[in-house]
Enzyme design. Structure first.
Site, PDB file in Angstrom:
ATOM      1  N   ASP A  12       0.860  -1.180   0.000  1.00 39.58           N
ATOM      2  CA  ASP A  12       0.000   0.000   0.000  1.00 39.58           C
ATOM      3  C   ASP A  12       0.903   1.240   0.000  1.00 39.58           C
ATOM      4  OD1 ASP A  12      -2.459   1.531   0.445  1.00 39.58           O
ATOM      5  OD2 ASP A  12      -1.601   1.873   2.432  1.00 39.58           O
ATOM      6  N   ASP A  32       0.010   5.055   0.878  1.00 39.46           N
ATOM      7  CA  ASP A  32      -0.106   6.058   1.939  1.00 39.46           C
ATOM      8  C   ASP A  32      -0.279   5.392   3.298  1.00 39.46           C
ATOM      9  OD1 ASP A  32      -0.065   8.163  -0.002  1.00 39.46           O
ATOM     10  OD2 ASP A  32      -2.143   7.656  -0.470  1.00 39.46           O
ATOM     11  N   SER A  86      -8.769   7.685  -4.928  1.00 38.62           N
ATOM     12  CA  SER A  86     -10.086   8.232  -5.275  1.00 38.62           C
ATOM     13  C   SER A  86     -10.037   9.724  -5.559  1.00 38.62           C
ATOM     14  CB  SER A  86     -11.078   7.950  -4.144  1.00 38.62           C
ATOM     15  OG  SER A  86     -10.681   8.614  -2.953  1.00 38.62           O
TER      16      SER A  86
END
Length: 527
Positions: A22, A24, A67
């Site tokens: 991942d 962040d 997003s």
């Protein structure tokens, strides 16, 4: 690129080909919707940790939800500039898997959906089962499990306690996660591979325990001319399905069985004689984390076995030649593989470190698509209430699924009650081999943490795991197969090893929403 997904000249295949990360909160500080390269700040020790993975021959990919693209908070060019800066600071990645959607788009790639994991695995020339995903929140772990990958959680202040409780493995930070990944890789590689004649392997326990030992037994078989398996009556049906076993000795061991008969000196003398008749060159005693190999090791010494290997925290004196130790929480199949490696045996490169069984050709599974629901469990603490199972079957049937309800001969009343809600009652109609063939044709299995979950993993069928946390999920979860975990991972029964629920109302499973089961089946068996 090699066919293994590793760079040319890399070490032989082990547990993993690649590590997915991942972005962040795992690699860099979490700056919400960051489109500015100047705000990139690597987390402490990240560069050194990643370089250790690269040096080990593992490929690296980033799997990240962004997003902000869908919301117009930054442009794709700005995002790419951020990623260029991350690579300047942390070194190159072999692939970036990015979801540009928001939650409302209901895409297949946004974590917790498994799409990014599958994309990254394909781009790296491997499969999800051969990947580890390291992330900082529950969405990362859910995506990893749903794809069949290994998940390692590195919590941050934003990680919720229930996400930590549900994670299959937890490390304090990225360097700690890398330590654990490399330790697991090393643990299944023998320092000095060996070949020998006859090896007696032992797993005297239930069917599920025998199944999760399968990779370790196959590793021994790869270096032995002959393998003899000593098992108990509860594990015999599973033993008959294991590849790599040439002969089976069925014998109950009173220090292993949950409801043992008194120790009979004549029975122990007879067992010792039977073990001596094997004329084994060595023995490997596989046990669960709470069992001792030493009583059997004593009998094996009396039977003349010259070399004995086992996991033992207790001082073994002269009973063991190879005394192996394993940290808590290691998945049971890897625990078995690490003991085999300590004894000098490893799986050949062509054999995946997954569960496997031999499926007989004599019976075909039912025609058409179906989901299997198995409401029974080996101990009551791991079973959902029957009325809740009936609601689950009704919800699956209402969602358009053909539901086959399975169980043993002693579970016919249970399967009849559950199947009456909209399923087909197959209680008592299949032996373990028949159940394996049935599961091999299923789109998905819904089951508690009991033997059929491991049988589904052995035939590659996804599992919706209604997991009671009385034992650690990371140790007993369905291994290397797409899985969705449901149930309260932080319930008061956690890690009690209770066989009967110690908490009124059975809160870890009693509050399950049948709609969550339907959603899990949709995730694992879409379309």
């Amino acid at each position: 690129m090699s066919t293994t997904g590793l760079p040319a000249g890399s070490p032989a295949r082990g547990l993993y080909d690649a590590v997915l990360l991942d972005r962040d909160g795992t690699l860099v500080e979490d700056v919400p919707y960051n489109g500015d390269p100047e705000k990139v700040r690597p987390l402490p020790g990240a560069r050194e940790a990643l370089d250790r993975l690269r040096a080990a021959g593992l490929r690296l990919a980033v799997v990240t939800n962004q997003s902000g693209l869908a919301r117009g908070l930054f442009t794709e060019a700005q995002m790419r500039a951020v990623h260029t800066r991350i690579e300047e600071l942390l070194g190159p990645f072999d692939h970036w898997a990015i979801c540009p959607h928001d939650d409302g788009d209901r895409c297949a790639c946004r974590k917790p959906a498994p799409g990014l994991v599958h994309e990254a695995a394909r781009a790296l020339g491997t499969t999800a089962a051969r990947c580890v995903l390291v992330g900082d929140i529950g969405r990362d772990m859910t995506a990893a499990l749903a794809a069949g990958a290994t998940g390692v959680l590195v919590p941050t202040p934003v990680t919720r306690p229930e996400e930590v409780a549900a994670a299959p493995a937890v490390c304090a930070n990225l360097p700690g996660a890398v330590d654990e990944i490399l330790r697991r890789l090393d643990a299944v590689r023998p320092a000095t591979p060996r070949r020998t004649g006859t090896v007696l392997v032992v797993r005297s326990d239930s069917a599920g325990d025998v199944l999760v030992t399968g990779p370790g037994i196959r590793a021994v078989a790869a270096g032995a001319q002959r393998v003899v398996l000593l098992c108990g009556p509860r594990g015999r049906a599973a033993a008959d399905l294991l590849p790599g076993v040439d002969e089976i000795i069925e014998w109950p061991l009173p220090w292993i069985d949950g409801s043992p008969a008194p120790v009979d000196p004549d029975d122990m003398r007879a067992l010792t004689g039977r073990l001596a008749a094997v004329r084994a060159d060595e023995a490997v005693i596989f046990t669960s984390f709470h069992q001792s190999p030493l009583p059997l090791a004593l009998l094996l010494r009396l039977a003349g076995v010259p070399r004995i290997s086992a996991i033992s925290d207790d001082y073994p004196g002269s009973l063991l030649d190879v005394r192996h130790r394993v940290p808590a929480g290691v998945p049971e199949p890897e625990r078995a593989l690490s003991l085999a490696a300590a004894a000098g045996f490893a799986l050949p490169d062509h054999d995946e470190p997954a569960l496997r069984v031999r499926l007989g050709p004599d019976r075909e599974p039912p025609r058409g698509e179906y989901v299997v629901a198995h409401p029974g469990a080996s101990v009551p603490a791991r079973a959902c209430p029957p009325r809740l199972w009936a609601r689950i079957v009704a919800a699956l049937a209402a969602d358009g699924h053909r539901v086959l309800v399975t169980g043993g001969p002693d579970e016919r009343d249970l399967t009849a009650l559950v199947a009456a809600a909209g399923g087909v009652d197959l209680g008592g109609t299949t032996d373990l081999a028949g159940l394996a063939r049935l599961l091999a044709g299923a789109r998905c299995l819904v089951v508690g943490n009991t033997g059929p979950a491991h049988l589904a993993a052995a035939v590659g069928t996804p599992v919706v795991s209604l997991f009671a946390p009385t034992v650690p999920f990371g140790q007993w979860a369905p291994y290397r197969v797409p899985t969705v975990r449901l149930g309260d991972a932080a319930a008061p029964c956690r890690d009690t090893r209770a066989t009967t629920c110690p908490v009124p109302g059975h809160p870890c499973l009693g509050g399950l929403d049948p709609g969550a089961v339907v959603a899990a089946v949709r995730t694992l068996a879409p379309g």
